[in-house]
Enzyme design. Structure first.
Site, PDB file in Angstrom:
ATOM      1  CE  LYS A  34      -6.917  -8.993   0.919  1.00 20.05           C
ATOM      2  NZ  LYS A  34      -6.026  -7.817   1.007  1.00 20.05           N
ATOM      3  CG  ASP A  61      -7.513  -5.678   3.365  1.00 19.13           C
ATOM      4  OD1 ASP A  61      -7.674  -5.224   4.513  1.00 19.13           O
ATOM      5  OD2 ASP A  61      -6.572  -6.452   3.067  1.00 19.13           O
ATOM      6  CE  LYS A  63      -4.930  -5.675   6.798  1.00 21.12           C
ATOM      7  NZ  LYS A  63      -4.794  -5.810   5.330  1.00 21.12           N
ATOM      8  CG  ASP A  66      -6.062   8.880  11.526  1.00 21.58           C
ATOM      9  OD1 ASP A  66      -5.980   9.618  12.527  1.00 21.58           O
ATOM     10  OD2 ASP A  66      -5.416   9.087  10.478  1.00 21.58           O
ATOM     11  N   PRO A  68     -11.247   9.060  15.484  1.00 16.03           N
ATOM     12  CG  PRO A  68     -12.492   8.541  17.395  1.00 16.03           C
ATOM     13  CD  PRO A  68     -11.149   9.069  16.968  1.00 16.03           C
ATOM     14  CG  ASN A  69     -13.658  14.398  12.570  1.00 18.04           C
ATOM     15  OD1 ASN A  69     -14.858  14.400  12.308  1.00 18.04           O
ATOM     16  ND2 ASN A  69     -12.807  15.252  12.026  1.00 18.04           N
ATOM     17  CB  THR A  70      -9.324  11.049  10.538  1.00 14.04           C
ATOM     18  OG1 THR A  70      -8.893  12.282  11.093  1.00 14.04           O
ATOM     19  CG2 THR A  70      -8.590  10.789   9.231  1.00 14.04           C
ATOM     20  CB  THR A 121      -2.992 -13.911   9.583  1.00 13.25           C
ATOM     21  OG1 THR A 121      -3.032 -13.071   8.427  1.00 13.25           O
ATOM     22  CG2 THR A 121      -4.403 -14.227  10.001  1.00 13.25           C
ATOM     23  NE  ARG A 213       1.888 -13.882  -0.061  1.00 13.75           N
ATOM     24  CZ  ARG A 213       2.528 -13.590   1.076  1.00 13.75           C
ATOM     25  NH1 ARG A 213       3.823 -13.339   1.052  1.00 13.75           N
ATOM     26  NH2 ARG A 213       1.872 -13.536   2.213  1.00 13.75           N
TER      27      ARG A 213
HETATM   28  O1  C5P Z   1      -0.818 -13.851  -0.098  1.00 13.53           O
HETATM   29  P1  C5P Z   1      -1.639 -14.111   1.141  1.00 13.53           P
HETATM   30  O2  C5P Z   1      -2.589 -15.287   0.984  1.00 13.53           O
HETATM   31  O3  C5P Z   1      -0.793 -14.199   2.399  1.00 13.53           O
HETATM   32  O4  C5P Z   1      -2.564 -12.816   1.240  1.00 13.53           O
HETATM   33  C1  C5P Z   1      -3.364 -12.550   2.365  1.00 13.53           C
HETATM   34  C2  C5P Z   1      -4.039 -11.234   2.162  1.00 13.53           C
HETATM   35  O5  C5P Z   1      -4.846 -10.937   3.295  1.00 13.53           O
HETATM   36  C3  C5P Z   1      -3.081 -10.050   2.005  1.00 13.53           C
HETATM   37  O6  C5P Z   1      -3.668  -9.172   1.040  1.00 13.53           O
HETATM   38  C4  C5P Z   1      -3.051  -9.393   3.367  1.00 13.53           C
HETATM   39  O7  C5P Z   1      -2.905  -7.985   3.276  1.00 13.53           O
HETATM   40  C5  C5P Z   1      -4.448  -9.723   3.901  1.00 13.53           C
HETATM   41  N1  C5P Z   1      -4.574  -9.797   5.354  1.00 13.53           N
HETATM   42  C6  C5P Z   1      -3.848 -10.679   6.128  1.00 13.53           C
HETATM   43  N2  C5P Z   1      -4.014 -10.722   7.491  1.00 13.53           N
HETATM   44  C7  C5P Z   1      -4.902  -9.912   8.090  1.00 13.53           C
HETATM   45  C8  C5P Z   1      -5.657  -9.019   7.309  1.00 13.53           C
HETATM   46  C9  C5P Z   1      -5.474  -9.001   5.941  1.00 13.53           C
HETATM   47  O8  C5P Z   1      -3.048 -11.442   5.590  1.00 13.53           O
HETATM   48  N3  C5P Z   1      -5.107 -10.014   9.383  1.00 13.53           N
END
Ligand code: C5P
Length: 234
Positions: A34, A61, A63, A66, A68-70, A121, A213
């Site tokens: 990712k 990733d 995310k 904005d 819709p057009n952008t 999350t 992590r």
């Molecule tokens: O280090 P960790 O395991 O917490 O990383 C989770 C990864 O998933 C991060 O890159 C974070 O940006 C991404 N993420 C997330 N929760 C979301 C969407 C993406 O933790 N809902």
């Protein structure tokens, strides 16, 4: 679609990311990678091409959220990077998600997988109520956003593994759940709130786990990756 572990390659430079990935060069299974905002902003789009040349699958990733057009125009730029999966925020509405699908679709009708972030999350139900003024249960909000994403033609959502069952119940088993918030039973949680272990994510039916992590900060990242694979894929 086979289950897989996606490593969140959260580094701010090209060198750091590639040095990290070099550790996996002996692995028979090339990790799915990712690339998030930190690496994309730090190293630029070329890092996507470079990691792709190393034959890793890529989840970009960024995310997007904005008008819709952008979003449509930005997705058509990202389309040329030829990643395997990318995402946006379901919060941007069905109209925005439909525009994203249009932008991402290649002239031959194919496109990368597109999934929508439901609620991060790191967000607790309390914060969602107090700060975002969403006065509903978190799994209900996730399920509703998943329904919006499906109505817009997306392939799945990003959610906590804890929410994979309600998403599959509402949208069908083929609708993908890509789930961060994964921690080993004996590991640190950090800023994540809605967390589970890889084994529990498997039992809950997640299609992909996104692990940062617990792998990137481990003393032995390859061993941590293998442990995730063993617990999640079997
Ligand atoms: O280090 P960790 O395991 O917490 O990383 C989770 C990864 O998933 C991060 O890159 C974070 O940006 C991404 N993420 C997330 N929760 C979301 C969407 C993406 O933790 N809902």
């Amino acid at each position: 679609m086979g289950k897989d572990v996606i490593i969140a390659c959260d580094f701010s430079s090209r060198e750091a990311a590639l040095t990290f990935l070099d550790r996996f060069s002996g692995e028979t299974r090339k990790p799915y990678v990712k690339i998030g905002m930190e690496l994309f902003y730090g190293a630029g789009p070329e890092i996507v091409r470079e990691i792709k040349r190393r034959e890793h699958k890529i989840f970009l990733d960024l995310k997007l959220c904005d008008i819709p057009n952008t979003v449509k125009k930005s997705m058509s730029v990202l389309r040329d990077l030829d990643v395997d999966m990318t995402n946006l925020h379901a919060f941007g509405t069905i109209e925005m998600m439909k525009a994203a699908v249009e932008g991402l679709t290649r002239p031959d009708g194919t496109r990368p997988l597109l999934v929508a972030v439901t609620q991060l999350t790191s967000t607790s139900e309390q914060r969602m109520r107090d700060e975002l003024l969403i006065d509903k249960a978190l799994p209900y909000v996730v399920m509703h956003y998943a329904g919006n994403a499906q109505a817009a033609g997306l392939d799945g959502v990003v959610c906590s593994p804890l929410e994979s069952p309600v998403v599959h119940e509402g949208c069908g088993a083929g609708f993908l759940t890509v789930t961060p918030g994964v921690r080993f039973a004996d590991g640190a949680v950090g800023d994540q709130v809605r967390v589970t272990t890889p084994a529990r994510a498997r039992a809950l039916g997640s299609d992909y786990i996104v692990v940062g992590r617990p792998i990137t900060a481990a003393d032995d990242p390859v061993a941590a990756y293998r442990r995730c694979l063993e617990e999640f894929v079997g």
